[in-house]
Design an enzyme around this catalytic site. Structure first.
Site, PDB file in Angstrom:
ATOM      1  N   GLU A 276       0.832  -1.206   0.000  1.00 50.08           N
ATOM      2  CA  GLU A 276       0.000   0.000   0.000  1.00 50.08           C
ATOM      3  C   GLU A 276       0.865   1.254   0.000  1.00 50.08           C
ATOM      4  O   GLU A 276       0.574   2.229  -0.698  1.00 50.08           O
ATOM      5  CB  GLU A 276      -0.915   0.001   1.220  1.00 50.08           C
TER       6      GLU A 276
ATOM      7  N   ARG B 272       2.317   2.743  -3.256  1.00 48.05           N
ATOM      8  CA  ARG B 272       1.377   3.374  -4.186  1.00 48.05           C
ATOM      9  C   ARG B 272       1.501   4.897  -4.138  1.00 48.05           C
ATOM     10  O   ARG B 272       0.986   5.591  -5.024  1.00 48.05           O
ATOM     11  CB  ARG B 272      -0.052   2.944  -3.854  1.00 48.05           C
ATOM     12  N   HIS B 273       2.149   5.423  -3.097  1.00 43.04           N
ATOM     13  CA  HIS B 273       2.382   6.871  -3.005  1.00 43.04           C
ATOM     14  C   HIS B 273       3.611   7.180  -3.854  1.00 43.04           C
ATOM     15  O   HIS B 273       4.751   7.096  -3.404  1.00 43.04           O
ATOM     16  CB  HIS B 273       2.555   7.277  -1.540  1.00 43.04           C
TER      17      HIS B 273
ATOM     18  N   GLN C 177      14.317  -9.519  -0.827  1.00 36.70           N
ATOM     19  CA  GLN C 177      14.189 -10.927  -0.461  1.00 36.70           C
ATOM     20  C   GLN C 177      15.008 -11.826  -1.383  1.00 36.70           C
ATOM     21  O   GLN C 177      15.141 -13.019  -1.110  1.00 36.70           O
ATOM     22  CB  GLN C 177      12.718 -11.343  -0.490  1.00 36.70           C
TER      23      GLN C 177
ATOM     24  N   TYR D 116       7.814  17.653   1.700  1.00 31.12           N
ATOM     25  CA  TYR D 116       6.760  17.993   2.656  1.00 31.12           C
ATOM     26  C   TYR D 116       5.364  17.846   2.054  1.00 31.12           C
ATOM     27  O   TYR D 116       4.426  17.423   2.735  1.00 31.12           O
ATOM     28  CB  TYR D 116       6.950  19.427   3.159  1.00 31.12           C
ATOM     29  N   ARG D 117       5.234  18.199   0.791  1.00 32.18           N
ATOM     30  CA  ARG D 117       3.919  18.070   0.151  1.00 32.18           C
ATOM     31  C   ARG D 117       3.490  16.608   0.101  1.00 32.18           C
ATOM     32  O   ARG D 117       2.334  16.284   0.400  1.00 32.18           O
ATOM     33  CB  ARG D 117       3.968  18.649  -1.262  1.00 32.18           C
TER      34      ARG D 117
ATOM     35  N   HIS E 200       0.245  14.803   2.008  1.00 27.59           N
ATOM     36  CA  HIS E 200      -0.742  14.004   1.278  1.00 27.59           C
ATOM     37  C   HIS E 200      -0.859  12.606   1.885  1.00 27.59           C
ATOM     38  O   HIS E 200      -1.970  12.084   2.068  1.00 27.59           O
ATOM     39  CB  HIS E 200      -0.341  13.904  -0.191  1.00 27.59           C
TER      40      HIS E 200
ATOM     41  N   ARG F  30      -3.695   8.469   4.755  1.00 29.14           N
ATOM     42  CA  ARG F  30      -3.480   7.234   5.511  1.00 29.14           C
ATOM     43  C   ARG F  30      -3.679   7.353   7.018  1.00 29.14           C
ATOM     44  O   ARG F  30      -3.720   6.327   7.709  1.00 29.14           O
ATOM     45  CB  ARG F  30      -2.070   6.705   5.224  1.00 29.14           C
TER      46      ARG F  30
END
EC number: 2.1.1.148
Length: 250
Positions: free
Chosen positions: A92, A95-96, A106, A189-190, A194, A199
């Protein structure tokens, strides 16, 4: 039996700022917050601070955020080293797309003794935790057996490094999503604002929400002018969320 890995978020890098000597301007902040103000004032050449309502760094940055002038927040950044996070959570997280990532491989790192992350709802229930632990132990046992057999099968192929990578990349298919991973995350920072807005919401998965809250606490310590508008509160189930009255991007 697999050990349960606790979440840990460590600050490892942050922006420093040096004002150009030929600009007649001063500020009551330093680091990333000072850089944000400098970038904003550079747009309008407002070095003399003509508006008394935005004369301090805190009031200037708050105004910048409130009116949605988020681009100036992109100049300053923070890096964290995060451990005790599950593989499912990092699926998850990545995805940012405005963050930069360097994650445990791994293919290069054996997972025979890897710790696991117990999901919320399981971690505080002894019976469910026992079932969870048994399942992760079985997966790890299968991984170890596959790894040993694959290494034997590939014994006469390529170099030892190549054989290990090939064996691990095949055996890892049976590792659970709960396997602990470790990751370096860098964002401006932006991007961090977000991430927190998305989240730290009650609608987010609890594990990534915990991560967002822990990141927020450290971001507030680094640049309170930029992040202290987020308020952390507890829900009825004891988990935490963070919200801001100012403009955010979602």
């Amino acid at each position: 039996m697999a050990e349960i890995a606790p979440l840990r978020v460590q600050l490892i890098a942050k922006t420093e700022f040096s004002a150009p000597p030929d600009v007649e301007w001063s500020t009551d902040a330093d680091g990333g917050a000072a850089l944000v103000e400098f970038a904003g004032r550079a747009c309008y050449q407002s070095w003399s601070k003509p508006n008394p309502r935005t004369a301090t760094n805190a009031t200037y940055v708050r105004h910048i955020i409130d009116v949605g002038h988020f681009s100036v927040l992109e100049h300053a950044s923070v890096s964290f080293y995060i451990t005790g996070l599950s593989r499912s959570c990092t699926h998850e997280l990545i995805r940012h797309r405005h963050f930069s990532y360097s994650q445990l491989s791994q293919r290069y790192v054996p997972e025979n003794d890897a710790e696991v992350v117990a999901p919320p709802g399981i971690e505080d229930d002894p019976e469910l935790l026992a079932l969870f632990t048994a399942a992760t132990d079985a997966s790890r046992a299968a991984y170890t057996e596959l790894l040993n057999r694959l290494e034997a099968k590939l014994a006469d192929q390529g170099t030892s490094t190549l054989r290990r990578k090939q064996a691990r990349q095949a055996a890892r298919a049976v590792l659970p999503n709960a396997t602990e991973t470790r990751i370096v995350v860098t964002g401006n920072y932006r991007a961090w604002r977000h991430f927190i807005a998305m989240r730290a919401s009650e609608h987010a998965d609890v594990e990534i929400r915990r991560l967002a809250i822990e990141c927020l606490r450290r971001l507030v310590a680094v640049a309170p002018q930029v992040f202290s508008d987020f308020e952390i509160t507890a829900l009825a189930d004891g988990t935490e969320v963070a919200t801001s009255p100012l403009a955010t991007e979602v």
